[in-house]
Design an enzyme around this catalytic site. Structure first.
Site, short mmCIF file in Angstrom:
data_model
loop_
_atom_site.label_atom_id
_atom_site.label_comp_id
_atom_site.label_asym_id
_atom_site.label_seq_id
_atom_site.Cartn_x
_atom_site.Cartn_y
_atom_site.Cartn_z
N ASP A 221 0.53 3.62 2.30
CA ASP A 221 0.22 4.20 3.60
C ASP A 221 -0.92 5.21 3.40
OD1 ASP A 221 0.80 4.01 6.35
OD2 ASP A 221 1.80 5.93 6.30
N ASP B 185 0.86 -1.20 0.00
CA ASP B 185 0.00 0.00 0.00
C ASP B 185 0.89 1.25 0.00
OD1 ASP B 185 0.17 -1.25 2.96
OD2 ASP B 185 0.41 0.93 3.05
N1 LIG Z 1 1.16 1.33 5.78
C1 LIG Z 1 1.65 0.47 6.68
N2 LIG Z 1 2.09 0.91 7.87
C2 LIG Z 1 2.61 0.04 8.77
N3 LIG Z 1 2.68 -1.28 8.56
C3 LIG Z 1 2.24 -1.76 7.40
N4 LIG Z 1 2.20 -3.00 6.92
C4 LIG Z 1 1.66 -2.95 5.69
N5 LIG Z 1 1.35 -1.68 5.35
C5 LIG Z 1 1.70 -0.91 6.40
#
Ligand SMILES: Nc1ncnc2[nH]cnc12
Ligand SMILES: CSC[C@H]1O[C@H](OP(=O)(O)O)[C@H](O)[C@@H]1O
Length: 291
Positions: free
Chosen positions: A212, A210
């Site tokens: 974030d 992703d």
């Molecule tokens: N955006 C994120 N922040 C922290 N841990 C994660 N694991 C997967 N995506 C994450």
């Protein structure tokens, strides 16, 4: 010469690996409590292998409750020489897109609610983590991933946050714009520091799931999207792991970067002042230097 034994620590969504010859889940007791789960042992192309699901099969452990010391001790006790962490991570870089893998080479440790060392009062040691991952093992992962057709990024800084909540938008922007972090996750610290204390080579593969919450064209991160991306990546990860034994070989020369000698000059406590209980507890992790 020592036998190579490669351990994979599987993160969120990775609770098993297939294809091991003589596969067997084994329970390992440690002086640091129980590891996250039993450890799957076996071999691949004649090379000894181990697999540990970081959060346990069934995902019982939060990032803060993962028994990091027991996990690393258990792997060392089994004879592991090389540890490869495979983790779900958010990305702070447009070019590190969901589905890509990043071979992490630096960390910013923002965790605060975890035991971070095997050492302590009665047996004081300071190892260097200036270069927290093993270049030799990381290079093998890079080569294995590229050969498997994965979009691999060579190097990246992983910000380890405490969690379990994801970051606020302000934090996400701070880490990305001001701190130069490339990916974010909740588990590689203190795991990488403990692997160094245990004189194990450690490489970290961040599977990007992703963006974030900073990316204006992507919604904020949520777990269902992460798991969907991970499921799409599982085969890629398996392909990468399958190629590692041939690259690392079944016999192991000393690590050219000294990971397997990290404790050589690290212990400060005089032999006569050492806490005997701690010395006993460190039999697997530091037996080489404690005698
Ligand atoms: N955006 C994120 N922040 C922290 N841990 C994660 N694991 C997967 N995506 C994450
Ligand atoms: C499933 S979302 C957050 C969770 O996923 C990552 O785990 P791991 O590093 O073990 O793959 C992240 O660090 C969080 O623990």
């Amino acid at each position: 010469m020592l036998d190579t034994m490669i351990a994979v620590i599987g993160g969120s969504g990775i609770y098993d690996i297939d294809g091991l010859d003589g596969a067997e889940w084994v329970k390992v007791d440690t002086p640091w409590g129980e590891p996250s789960d039993e450890i799957l042992t076996g071999s691949l192309a004649g090379v000894k292998m181990a697999f540990l699901p970081r959060h346990g099969r069934g995902h019982m452990h939060t990032p803060s409750s993962v028994p990091y010391r027991a996990n690393i001790d258990a792997l060392k006790r089994l004879g592991v020489t090389d540890v490869i962490s495979v983790s779900a991570c958010g990305s702070f870089r447009e070019a590190m897109a969901p589905g890509d893998f990043v071979v992490v080479d630096q960390f910013i440790d923002r965790t605060f609610a975890r035991e971070k060392s095997f050492f302590g009062p009665g047996l004081v040691a300071h190892v260097s983590v200036a270069h927290p991952t093993c270049p030799r093992l990381s290079a093998a992962c890079l080569e294995a991933g590229r050969a498997a057709g994965i979009a691999m990024h060579d190097g990246g800084t992983y910000l380890a946050m405490e969690g379990p909540q994801f970051s606020t938008l302000a934090e996400s922007k701070l880490y990305r714009e001001n701190w130069g972090a490339d990916v974010i996750g909740m588990t590689n610290m203190p795991e990488a520091k403990l692997a160094r204390e245990a004189e194990l080579c450690y490489a970290s593969i961040a599977m990007v799931t992703d963006y974030d919450s900073w990316h204006p064209e992507h919604g904020e991160v949520d777990v269902s999207d992460i798991i969907a991306t991970l499921m799409g990546n599982a085969d890629k990860g398996r392909e990468m792991v399958r190629r590692l034994p041939a690259l690392l070989g079944s016999e192991r020369a000393p690590c050219p970067h000294g990971c397997d000698r990290a404790l050589e000059y690290a212990i400060l406590t005089a032999p006569e002042a050492r806490d005997a209980q701690m010395v006993a507890k460190l039999d697997a992790v530091a037996g080489r230097v404690l005698g």
